[in-house]
Design an enzyme around this catalytic site. Structure first.
Site, mmCIF file in Angstrom:
data_model
loop_
_atom_site.group_PDB
_atom_site.id
_atom_site.type_symbol
_atom_site.label_atom_id
_atom_site.label_comp_id
_atom_site.label_asym_id
_atom_site.label_seq_id
_atom_site.Cartn_x
_atom_site.Cartn_y
_atom_site.Cartn_z
ATOM 1 N N ASP A 45 0.796 -0.824 0.115
ATOM 2 C CA ASP A 45 -0.155 -0.123 -0.053
ATOM 3 C C ASP A 45 0.827 1.122 0.064
ATOM 4 O OD1 ASP A 45 -2.189 -1.239 0.004
ATOM 5 O OD2 ASP A 45 -3.276 -1.259 2.084
ATOM 6 N N GLY A 46 2.013 0.962 0.780
ATOM 7 C CA GLY A 46 3.150 2.602 0.750
ATOM 8 C C GLY A 46 3.744 2.549 -0.612
ATOM 9 N N ASN A 121 -4.600 8.646 1.713
ATOM 10 C CA ASN A 121 -5.017 8.240 3.169
ATOM 11 C C ASN A 121 -4.848 9.709 4.205
ATOM 12 O OD1 ASN A 121 -4.800 5.600 2.879
ATOM 13 N ND2 ASN A 121 -2.960 5.585 3.847
ATOM 14 N N LYS A 147 -6.522 22.175 22.350
ATOM 15 C CA LYS A 147 -4.784 21.419 22.757
ATOM 16 C C LYS A 147 -4.324 20.071 22.739
ATOM 17 C CE LYS A 147 -1.564 22.830 26.856
ATOM 18 N NZ LYS A 147 -1.573 23.509 28.086
ATOM 19 N N ASP A 149 -1.283 16.811 21.610
ATOM 20 C CA ASP A 149 -0.163 16.735 20.130
ATOM 21 C C ASP A 149 -0.458 16.761 18.419
ATOM 22 O OD1 ASP A 149 1.344 16.213 22.297
ATOM 23 O OD2 ASP A 149 1.010 13.852 22.019
ATOM 24 N N THR A 160 -8.023 3.754 7.747
ATOM 25 C CA THR A 160 -7.128 1.609 8.124
ATOM 26 C C THR A 160 -6.302 1.835 8.781
ATOM 27 O OG1 THR A 160 -7.147 1.017 6.063
ATOM 28 C CG2 THR A 160 -9.333 0.755 6.374
ATOM 29 N N SER A 163 -5.326 6.930 11.325
ATOM 30 C CA SER A 163 -6.267 6.911 11.986
ATOM 31 C C SER A 163 -6.667 6.282 13.560
ATOM 32 C CB SER A 163 -7.580 7.631 11.142
ATOM 33 O OG SER A 163 -9.007 7.916 11.621
ATOM 34 N N SER A 165 -5.007 4.224 14.578
ATOM 35 C CA SER A 165 -4.985 3.974 15.580
ATOM 36 C C SER A 165 -4.685 4.681 17.003
ATOM 37 C CB SER A 165 -2.726 3.926 15.699
ATOM 38 O OG SER A 165 -2.773 4.884 14.525
#
Length: 267
Positions: A45-46, A121, A147, A149, A160, A163, A165
């Site tokens: 996929d990458g 993605n 507020k 990270d 999949t 997001s 994770s």
């Protein structure tokens, strides 16, 4: 028909590429990396995401086919040992077509300059060394003060990936929706967020306005855009789509089950 090949440099991938080139030549299918009709990616996929960004200026005119050299991916329909069947289908069979939505980002800098980017993605915004503080708007209406990270906005196919994770929902790619998920949000009396992923409709858009001029990193599909003065970023469903030639069908939820659950097939 003219095709372009995009692949990674792994040993097993290069062996597949060599065999595929011979098959294409035997069927008189021209390899044309400059002006292809179809882009075939070999890897995972990458690799397909890399192929999309390489050819995004031609995205309205081309189709993609993915060959996976490992397990079946979300974008790749063919395994490495099926390339003979794939080439047969290229020459003999009319494919069905599947199109998936893309994410459009419009970044406005402090000087008023605008930068437009596309993502297959997801895209994120983070502060380089400190906590991100930003106001979030939906359809130009204030929604929340964030507020934490960072924030992640994803497409259905990207749901999949990163997001998920972050606790985001898995969204079927036929739904033209965007999802925003929080990255380690901090809630107090000043900054109060929903603390939950949100999914917005295709005619809506998200605007993120960082609180201060500082060094921010915007990522889109793993690529980076760094700038010290970002005034706002708008996220919306692009008018462009990515199209895939489909010669065999694997149900989306079968892919999800195979990737994340892996239940025995005899149930």
């Amino acid at each position: 028909m003219k095709v372009a090949l995009v692949y990674n440099e792994k040993v097993e991938t290069l062996a597949v590429v060599k065999a595929l080139e011979k098959l294409l030549d035997s069927r008189k299918i021209e390899i044309d990396p400059e002006n292809p009709d179809v882009v075939i990616t070999i890897g995972g996929d990458g690799t397909l995401i890399s192929g999309f960004h390489k050819y995004q200026n031609l995205v309205d005119q081309i189709r993609f086919i993915g060959v996976h050299t490992g397990h079946l991916g979300f974008y790749t329909d063919w395994r490495n040992f099926e390339i003979g069947k794939m080439v047969d289908n290229l020459t003999k069979k009319q494919p069905s077509s599947a199109s998936y939505p893309l994410l459009e980002l419009i970044i406005t800098t402090g000087s008023g300059e605008k930068k437009k980017l596309l993502a297959l993605n997801e895209a994120t915004i983070k502060r380089v060394s400190k906590t991100l503080k930003a106001d979030v708007y939906i359809r130009d209406q204030f929604f929340e003060s964030f507020k934490g990270d960072g924030l992640c906005v994803s497409t259905p196919t990207g749901s999949t990936a990163y997001s998920k994770s972050l606790g985001g929902a898995v969204i079927h790619p036929r739904l033209k929706a965007l999802q925003m998920t929080e990255i380690a949000s901090i809630n107090n009396r000043v900054f109060r967020t929903l603390s939950s992923p949100i999914v917005i409709a295709p005619d809506e858009w998200i605007t993120i306005k960082p609180e201060s001029d500082d060094h921010y990193v915007v990522t889109y599909d793993g690529y980076e855009f760094n700038h010290k003065h970002i005034k706002k970023i708008e996220y919306r469903i692009s008018q462009h789509v990515i199209r895939f030639d489909k010669y065999q069908h694997t149900h989306f939820w079968n892919r999800v089950e195979d990737a994340f659950i892996g239940q025995p097939k005899n149930k």
